[in-house]
Design a protein around this motif. Structure first.
Motif, PDB file in Angstrom:
ATOM      1  N   ARG A   3      12.124 -15.932   2.432  1.00 52.40           N
ATOM      2  CA  ARG A   3      12.510 -16.630   3.666  1.00 52.40           C
ATOM      3  C   ARG A   3      12.144 -15.779   4.876  1.00 52.40           C
ATOM      4  O   ARG A   3      12.155 -14.552   4.794  1.00 52.40           O
ATOM      5  N   SER A   4      11.848 -16.463   5.990  1.00 54.57           N
ATOM      6  CA  SER A   4      11.570 -15.750   7.232  1.00 54.57           C
ATOM      7  C   SER A   4      12.343 -16.371   8.387  1.00 54.57           C
ATOM      8  O   SER A   4      12.577 -17.582   8.400  1.00 54.57           O
ATOM      9  N   PHE A   5      12.712 -15.528   9.334  1.00 50.42           N
ATOM     10  CA  PHE A   5      13.342 -16.005  10.566  1.00 50.42           C
ATOM     11  C   PHE A   5      12.238 -16.233  11.597  1.00 50.42           C
ATOM     12  O   PHE A   5      11.450 -15.324  11.891  1.00 50.42           O
ATOM     13  N   ILE A   6      12.168 -17.455  12.091  1.00 46.59           N
ATOM     14  CA  ILE A   6      11.137 -17.829  13.070  1.00 46.59           C
ATOM     15  C   ILE A   6      11.856 -18.424  14.274  1.00 46.59           C
ATOM     16  O   ILE A   6      12.750 -19.262  14.101  1.00 46.59           O
ATOM     17  N   MET A   7      11.467 -18.011  15.478  1.00 46.20           N
ATOM     18  CA  MET A   7      12.138 -18.518  16.675  1.00 46.20           C
ATOM     19  C   MET A   7      11.112 -18.946  17.720  1.00 46.20           C
ATOM     20  O   MET A   7      10.216 -18.164  18.069  1.00 46.20           O
ATOM     21  N   GLU A  76      11.213 -21.258   4.353  1.00 39.49           N
ATOM     22  CA  GLU A  76      11.179 -20.714   2.994  1.00 39.49           C
ATOM     23  C   GLU A  76       9.832 -21.040   2.339  1.00 39.49           C
ATOM     24  O   GLU A  76       9.286 -22.123   2.571  1.00 39.49           O
ATOM     25  N   GLY A  77       9.350 -20.135   1.508  1.00 35.75           N
ATOM     26  CA  GLY A  77       8.123 -20.403   0.747  1.00 35.75           C
ATOM     27  C   GLY A  77       7.482 -19.107   0.280  1.00 35.75           C
ATOM     28  O   GLY A  77       7.862 -18.016   0.726  1.00 35.75           O
ATOM     29  N   GLU A  78       6.501 -19.236  -0.608  1.00 33.72           N
ATOM     30  CA  GLU A  78       5.825 -18.055  -1.128  1.00 33.72           C
ATOM     31  C   GLU A  78       5.095 -17.339   0.007  1.00 33.72           C
ATOM     32  O   GLU A  78       4.340 -17.982   0.762  1.00 33.72           O
ATOM     33  N   ASN A  79       5.313 -16.045   0.124  1.00 31.13           N
ATOM     34  CA  ASN A  79       4.664 -15.226   1.165  1.00 31.13           C
ATOM     35  C   ASN A  79       4.866 -15.741   2.587  1.00 31.13           C
ATOM     36  O   ASN A  79       4.002 -15.550   3.446  1.00 31.13           O
TER      37      ASN A  79
END
Ligand code: CMP
Length: 143
Positions: A3-7, A76-79
């Motif tokens: 998962r990554s935090f994107i803003m 969310e997702g691969e890489n």
């Protein structure tokens, strides 16, 4: 799954780029698991950008991110962490390639439209800083 935090930063929200940016991540195949439009407190901004505390632009950075709402997301997702960084392009829009989000829409180093976690450690820290556990959804994609 990663998962990554994107803003989307205040400049991106004000320039109506939320839909465009969400579309890019959806089209890439990533899964949206958290999202909210919010006004950022000074405390949250200072904590989020803590690693830049000693930099000369820190005050400007905090003032800008608290100036009007941001659109905070968890994808969310691969890489997803590294891929999102590629999709965003270089931090300075002047160096970001056309086709990347900052290359296409960014103006200056400060007003560079979007933030994304730069490592799994930052992603973990930023997601728990910005989202409560029950604001991030677990679900399976059916399509
Ligand atoms: P971001 O990915 O949100 O992480 C830190 C931010 O600091 C960065 O994007 C830029 O918007 C900002 N930044 C980095 N360097 C400078 C600079 N020299 N002047 C102003 N802002 C900067």
């Amino acid at each position: 799954m990663e998962r990554s935090f994107i803003m989307v930063k205040p400049d991106g929200v004000q320039r109506n780029l939320v839909g465009e940016i969400v579309s890019r991540f959806e089209n890439k195949g990533f899964k949206l698991v958290g999202a909210k439009l919010m006004t950022v407190s000074k405390e949250l901004a200072e904590e989020h950008y803590g690693e830049h505390k000693e930099r000369p632009f820190f005050g400007e950075l905090v003032d800008f991110i608290t100036s009007s709402p941001v659109f905070a997301m968890v994808w969310e997702g691969e890489n997803v962490i590294a891929t999102a960084r590629q999709m965003m392009g270089k931090t300075n829009p002047a160096d970001a390639l056309p086709g990347t989000i900052r290359g296409d829409f960014g103006v200056t180093m400060g007003k560079n439209v979007i933030h994304g976690s730069d490592s799994p450690e930052s992603a973990g820290r930023e997601i728990s800083l910005w989202f409560k556990e029950d604001e991030v959804s677990e679900y399976n994609k059916q399509v």
